[in-house]
Design an enzyme around this catalytic site. Structure first.
Site, PDB file in Angstrom:
ATOM      1  N   ARG A   1       0.851  -1.191   0.000  1.00  0.00           N
ATOM      2  CA  ARG A   1       0.000   0.000   0.000  1.00  0.00           C
ATOM      3  C   ARG A   1       0.884   1.237   0.000  1.00  0.00           C
ATOM      4  O   ARG A   1       1.963   1.236   0.610  1.00  0.00           O
ATOM      5  CB  ARG A   1      -0.880   0.041   1.255  1.00  0.00           C
ATOM      6  CG  ARG A   1      -2.124  -0.797   1.186  1.00  0.00           C
ATOM      7  CD  ARG A   1      -3.147  -0.236   0.180  1.00  0.00           C
ATOM      8  NE  ARG A   1      -4.312  -1.076   0.087  1.00  0.00           N
ATOM      9  CZ  ARG A   1      -4.477  -2.088  -0.774  1.00  0.00           C
ATOM     10  NH1 ARG A   1      -3.539  -2.377  -1.642  1.00  0.00           N
ATOM     11  NH2 ARG A   1      -5.595  -2.779  -0.788  1.00  0.00           N
TER      12      ARG A   1
ATOM     13  N   HIS B   1      -0.965   0.820  -9.605  1.00  0.00           N
ATOM     14  CA  HIS B   1      -1.672  -0.046  -8.649  1.00  0.00           C
ATOM     15  C   HIS B   1      -2.397  -1.175  -9.399  1.00  0.00           C
ATOM     16  O   HIS B   1      -3.595  -1.385  -9.230  1.00  0.00           O
ATOM     17  CB  HIS B   1      -2.663   0.773  -7.797  1.00  0.00           C
ATOM     18  CG  HIS B   1      -3.154   0.027  -6.591  1.00  0.00           C
ATOM     19  ND1 HIS B   1      -3.470   0.653  -5.400  1.00  0.00           N
ATOM     20  CD2 HIS B   1      -3.380  -1.299  -6.378  1.00  0.00           C
ATOM     21  CE1 HIS B   1      -3.886  -0.238  -4.518  1.00  0.00           C
ATOM     22  NE2 HIS B   1      -3.834  -1.439  -5.095  1.00  0.00           N
TER      23      HIS B   1
END
Ligand code: NDP
Ligand code: OXD
Length: 313
Positions: A228, A276
């Site tokens: 993350r 991502h």
């Protein structure tokens, strides 16, 4: 009884797949009219605050990804099981990404890309082989272990770091704050596959980078963060690259997503940026997985991959 799809993305592919794999459940989309008292399950990513309250028949919340940090900060999250995605399709995608980027760094592929653009025959060096390179997988859970096994097959010398002590055959595993320094000191390529929790926020920072091995074969430590963006301090990554504390970084996740166009990470010559997408949740495979979880539950069996709220993942 209804399955509510609460998404910030285009819900259409998800609705189609839920209707296919769970035909007995009418699917409602947040934002359209629906009967809140009929909602038994929610499938969600980044739900808007307030949108999951007042669902009196709710039995479970399904995160449409492996991570649940998007839910952990949610105000007044209903007190029902949260089930996260943990299935082969996502796991294999992540391992493909991790293995590919470790190999790109091993073989210094960016250097050859630049040499090709400059029409230079840059043939004067012999890169190390995987067996000469130590990879440290930070976060040795479902994704970390699968990636570790595949890296090991390529010959890398792989170790793991987890929150709690564990034994996984074939790997040295360090754990907790007390194991971190030793883990970092034997790591040339650091692969971050941790969840974002209060304990891990900002962990990829200057002080950690300074503890990575400096005696490796790659000319400096390398960071790959696929966990993350909140795990990393981007200003520290840039400073570490510029001071030679890090040789290079591959980043799939960012403090702010999409990565702002004025971020220096976009153009840094030793940073690889991806949007991502190291392991996207495929709507078909994920809807199948959620349908299977609902059927298990309705047959009286427990859900799998339930999040432990107290630890945040
Ligand atoms: P798991 O829950 O299976 O594994 C998490 C691992 O992190 C565990 O080994 C856990 O330790 C470790 N961990 C958690 N907190 C700490 C801590 N404070 N210190 C040390 N280790 C810690 O999760 P997954 O492997 O399925 O997924 C990991 C993460 O990957 C997700 O949370 C998500 O953020 C990210 N992800 C990113 C994607 C992308 O596209 N970029 C796609 C999918 C996931 P322990 O074993 O002791 O519990
Ligand atoms: C996930 C993600 O957590 O895609 O699954 O980030």
């Amino acid at each position: 009884m209804t399955l509510l799809v609460a998404l910030t993305w285009d819900p259409k592919p998800w609705v189609d797949r839920f209707e296919l794999h769970l035909p007995e459940y009418p699917v409602a989309v947040l934002g359209n009219e629906f009967d809140r008292s009929a909602v038994r399950y929610v499938a969600t990513w980044g739900p808007k605050p307030g949108s999951l309250s007042d669902l009196p028949a709710l039995e479970a919340i399904f995160s449409l990804g492996a991570g649940v940090d998007h839910l952990m900060g949610y105000p007044n999250l209903p007190d029902v099981p949260i089930v996260r995605v943990s299935q082969d399709d996502l796991t294999h995608r992540m391992s493909e990404y991790v293995v590919m980027h470790c190999l790109l760094h091993l073989r210094d592929q960016r250097r050859y890309d630049a040499a090709q653009r400059a029409k230079q025959w840059d043939a004067d060096r012999t890169p190390p082989i995987a067996g000469d390179v130590r990879v440290g997988v930070m976060g040795f859970g479902v994704l970390g272990q699968d990636a570790a096994r595949k890296l090991q097959l390529m010959g890398f010398d792989v170790a793991g770091w987890s929150r709690t002590p564990k034994t996984v055959q074939g790997f040295e595993i360090f754990s907790g704050p007390e194991g971190l320094e030793k883990f970092l000191a034997r790591t040339d390529i650091l692969v971050s596959l941790m969840p974002l929790t209060p304990e891990t926020r900002g962990i990829l920072n200057a002080s950690l980078f300074a503890k990575l091995a400096r005696d490796g074969q790659l000319g400096g430590p390398i960071l790959i963060n696929v966990g993350r963006g909140g795990l990393q301090v981007e200003s520290d990554i840039l400073a570490a690259l510029d001071r030679g504390i890090l040789k290079a970084a591959t980043l799939d996740v960012f403090q702010v997503e999409p990565l702002p166009t004025d971020s220096p990470l976009w153009t840094h010559p030793r940073v690889t940026v991806t949007p991502h997408n190291s392991a996207v949740s495929d709507p078909d495979k994920t809807a199948r997985y959620i349908a299977q979880q609902i059927r298990r539950h309705e047959a009286g069996e427990p859900f799998q991959n339930i999040v432990e709220r107290s630890r945040g993942y």
